[in-house]
Motif scaffolding. Structure first.
Motif, PDB file in Angstrom:
ATOM      1  N   TRP A 114      11.581 114.989 -15.619  1.00 25.36           N
ATOM      2  CA  TRP A 114      11.742 115.555 -16.958  1.00 25.36           C
ATOM      3  C   TRP A 114      13.120 116.203 -17.076  1.00 25.36           C
ATOM      4  O   TRP A 114      13.566 116.915 -16.179  1.00 25.36           O
ATOM      5  N   LEU A 115      13.799 115.938 -18.189  1.00 22.28           N
ATOM      6  CA  LEU A 115      15.071 116.603 -18.467  1.00 22.28           C
ATOM      7  C   LEU A 115      14.892 117.563 -19.633  1.00 22.28           C
ATOM      8  O   LEU A 115      14.416 117.164 -20.700  1.00 22.28           O
ATOM      9  N   PRO A 116      15.263 118.819 -19.470  1.00 21.08           N
ATOM     10  CA  PRO A 116      15.178 119.761 -20.591  1.00 21.08           C
ATOM     11  C   PRO A 116      16.317 119.513 -21.584  1.00 21.08           C
ATOM     12  O   PRO A 116      17.329 118.895 -21.263  1.00 21.08           O
ATOM     13  N   GLY A 117      16.128 120.012 -22.792  1.00 22.38           N
ATOM     14  CA  GLY A 117      17.189 119.928 -23.786  1.00 22.38           C
ATOM     15  C   GLY A 117      16.692 119.407 -25.115  1.00 22.38           C
ATOM     16  O   GLY A 117      15.557 118.957 -25.253  1.00 22.38           O
ATOM     17  N   HIS A 118      17.569 119.494 -26.109  1.00 28.36           N
ATOM     18  CA  HIS A 118      17.266 118.998 -27.448  1.00 28.36           C
ATOM     19  C   HIS A 118      17.925 117.640 -27.642  1.00 28.36           C
ATOM     20  O   HIS A 118      19.079 117.442 -27.267  1.00 28.36           O
ATOM     21  N   ASP A 119      17.176 116.703 -28.241  1.00 29.09           N
ATOM     22  CA  ASP A 119      17.839 115.441 -28.543  1.00 29.09           C
ATOM     23  C   ASP A 119      18.644 115.578 -29.828  1.00 29.09           C
ATOM     24  O   ASP A 119      18.562 116.585 -30.539  1.00 29.09           O
ATOM     25  N   ALA A 120      19.434 114.550 -30.121  1.00 27.76           N
ATOM     26  CA  ALA A 120      20.391 114.634 -31.228  1.00 27.76           C
ATOM     27  C   ALA A 120      19.733 114.524 -32.586  1.00 27.76           C
ATOM     28  O   ALA A 120      20.423 114.657 -33.605  1.00 27.76           O
ATOM     29  N   THR A 121      18.407 114.310 -32.643  1.00 30.09           N
ATOM     30  CA  THR A 121      17.719 114.422 -33.920  1.00 30.09           C
ATOM     31  C   THR A 121      17.408 115.884 -34.235  1.00 30.09           C
ATOM     32  O   THR A 121      17.100 116.224 -35.369  1.00 30.09           O
ATOM     33  N   VAL A 122      17.465 116.742 -33.204  1.00 29.43           N
ATOM     34  CA  VAL A 122      17.189 118.162 -33.372  1.00 29.43           C
ATOM     35  C   VAL A 122      18.487 118.959 -33.442  1.00 29.43           C
ATOM     36  O   VAL A 122      18.669 119.816 -34.321  1.00 29.43           O
ATOM     37  N   GLU A 123      19.402 118.699 -32.514  1.00 29.93           N
ATOM     38  CA  GLU A 123      20.706 119.363 -32.513  1.00 29.93           C
ATOM     39  C   GLU A 123      21.777 118.310 -32.783  1.00 29.93           C
ATOM     40  O   GLU A 123      22.114 117.513 -31.907  1.00 29.93           O
ATOM     41  N   ASP A 124      22.285 118.304 -33.991  1.00 29.61           N
ATOM     42  CA  ASP A 124      23.189 117.258 -34.462  1.00 29.61           C
ATOM     43  C   ASP A 124      24.617 117.530 -33.983  1.00 29.61           C
ATOM     44  O   ASP A 124      25.204 118.546 -34.341  1.00 29.61           O
ATOM     45  N   PRO A 125      25.219 116.615 -33.190  1.00 30.18           N
ATOM     46  CA  PRO A 125      26.577 116.841 -32.687  1.00 30.18           C
ATOM     47  C   PRO A 125      27.662 116.227 -33.570  1.00 30.18           C
ATOM     48  O   PRO A 125      28.792 116.052 -33.128  1.00 30.18           O
ATOM     49  N   ALA A 126      27.336 115.895 -34.820  1.00 32.81           N
ATOM     50  CA  ALA A 126      28.215 115.066 -35.653  1.00 32.81           C
ATOM     51  C   ALA A 126      29.636 115.580 -35.762  1.00 32.81           C
ATOM     52  O   ALA A 126      30.586 114.783 -35.830  1.00 32.81           O
ATOM     53  N   HIS A 127      29.820 116.906 -35.773  1.00 35.57           N
ATOM     54  CA  HIS A 127      31.151 117.473 -36.005  1.00 35.57           C
ATOM     55  C   HIS A 127      31.846 117.914 -34.718  1.00 35.57           C
ATOM     56  O   HIS A 127      32.969 118.444 -34.776  1.00 35.57           O
TER      57      HIS A 127
END
Length: 305
Positions: A114-127
């Motif tokens: 298991w890897l912890p963390g938020h995926d990019a649907t939750v934390e958006d890195p767009a900018h």
């Protein structure tokens, strides 16, 4: 979220509950009996995911398939994921075990770390320029991995663009009333005949928002590494269109020294994927449909630029 409550995403979808997972674990992996089992709600569409304790994740394929064929596919995915873990500069899950059907669940299934963390649907890195730099470093490392003479041999994205014409026709027909289909057809006509790459490189194969972990605007890990294989170098460029706005996207392009043809082939693969997301998941996974539409907006602006 994995679809809408009570609404399957696929016609052949198989459901699995936490109680079933506990029974399968107890029968097949008694060393994990007593560990907490809980479902992980995500934007993913291929697997139901359950945490086992703090360190493991079980993945249950959602679509019904011949068990022998699926078992072989899961074993191949595990080998690819191990290979990815050896070269990735960021964490990626490591395969642990393969499970068998039982207790009403009809398919083989897999267990990984298991890897912890938020995926990019939750934390958006767009900018995030920092995320763009991290993504470029990831793609550079993957591209430098030894293909060991392998070439693209699959039936999905990563080979000949024109092999996807029939699927695109389905998508165009199903997108009437949702999208500007005339514009989509013109865009695909301009992308589908781009020259083939000179050689393949190792690619993750599905760098979409649910498979990318983000922490404080930086790349923290990548999931679903079972598709790591030789393919068109442009294939992993889908990530820049799914994940980044224009400025950070250009950071990746410059860092990778992408030619115009390679850049546009990356657009083509992202376009092929996104057109399908909008109509297919419109009712069953609206979040997936929305980010497919956002990617299309970026692609159409890029194609016009």
């Amino acid at each position: 979220m994995r679809g809408m409550p009570g609404m399957p995403m696929h016609e052949d979808q198989v459901e699995v509950a936490a109680g079933t997972v506990r029974a399968l674990v107890a029968d097949q992996f008694p060393e994990w009996v007593g560990l907490d089992v809980r479902e992980v709600r995500s934007a993913g569409t291929d697997n139901a995911v359950f945490r086992i304790g703090d360190d493991l994740a079980a993945r249950f394929p959602l679509r019904r398939e011949d068990p022998d064929r699926l078992r072989a596919a899961l074993a191949a995915e595990a080998a690819a994921a191990r290979e990815l873990a050896l070269v990735s500069p960021v964490p990626t899950p490591v395969p642990v075990a393969l499970g068998e059907p039982g207790h009403g669940y009809p398919s083989p299934w897999s267990v990984q770390t298991w890897l912890p963390g938020h995926d990019a649907t939750v934390e958006d890195p767009a900018h995030s320029l920092g995320f763009a730099e991290d993504l470029a470093a990831l793609l550079t490392r993957l591209r430098s991995a030894d293909t060991r003479g392998r070439r693209f041999a699959g039936g999905g994205r990563g080979g000949d663009l024109t092999d996807h014409d029939a699927w695109m026709e389905v998508c165009f027909a199903r997108s009437e009333g949702l999208l500007d289909v005339g514009r989509l057809r013109r865009t695909w006509a301009g992308l589908r005949t781009l020259p083939a790459p000179d050689s393949d490189v190792m690619c993750h194969g599905d760098l979409t928002p649910p498979n990318v972990l983000v922490e404080r605007g930086r790349l923290a890990g990548v999931l679903d590494g079972g598709g790591f294989a030789a393919a068109d170098p442009a294939l992993d460029l889908v990530a820049v269109w799914h994940l980044l706005d224009d400025g950070p996207r250009q950071v990746v392009r410059e860092a990778l020294r992408c030619s115009e043809v390679q850049w546009r082939r990356g657009m083509a693969w992202a376009f092929e994927q996104s057109v399908g997301l909008v109509w297919y998941y419109r009712e069953t996974n609206p979040g997936m449909s929305r980010w497919g539409r956002r990617t299309l907006d970026r692609l159409l602006a890029g194609a016009d630029g």
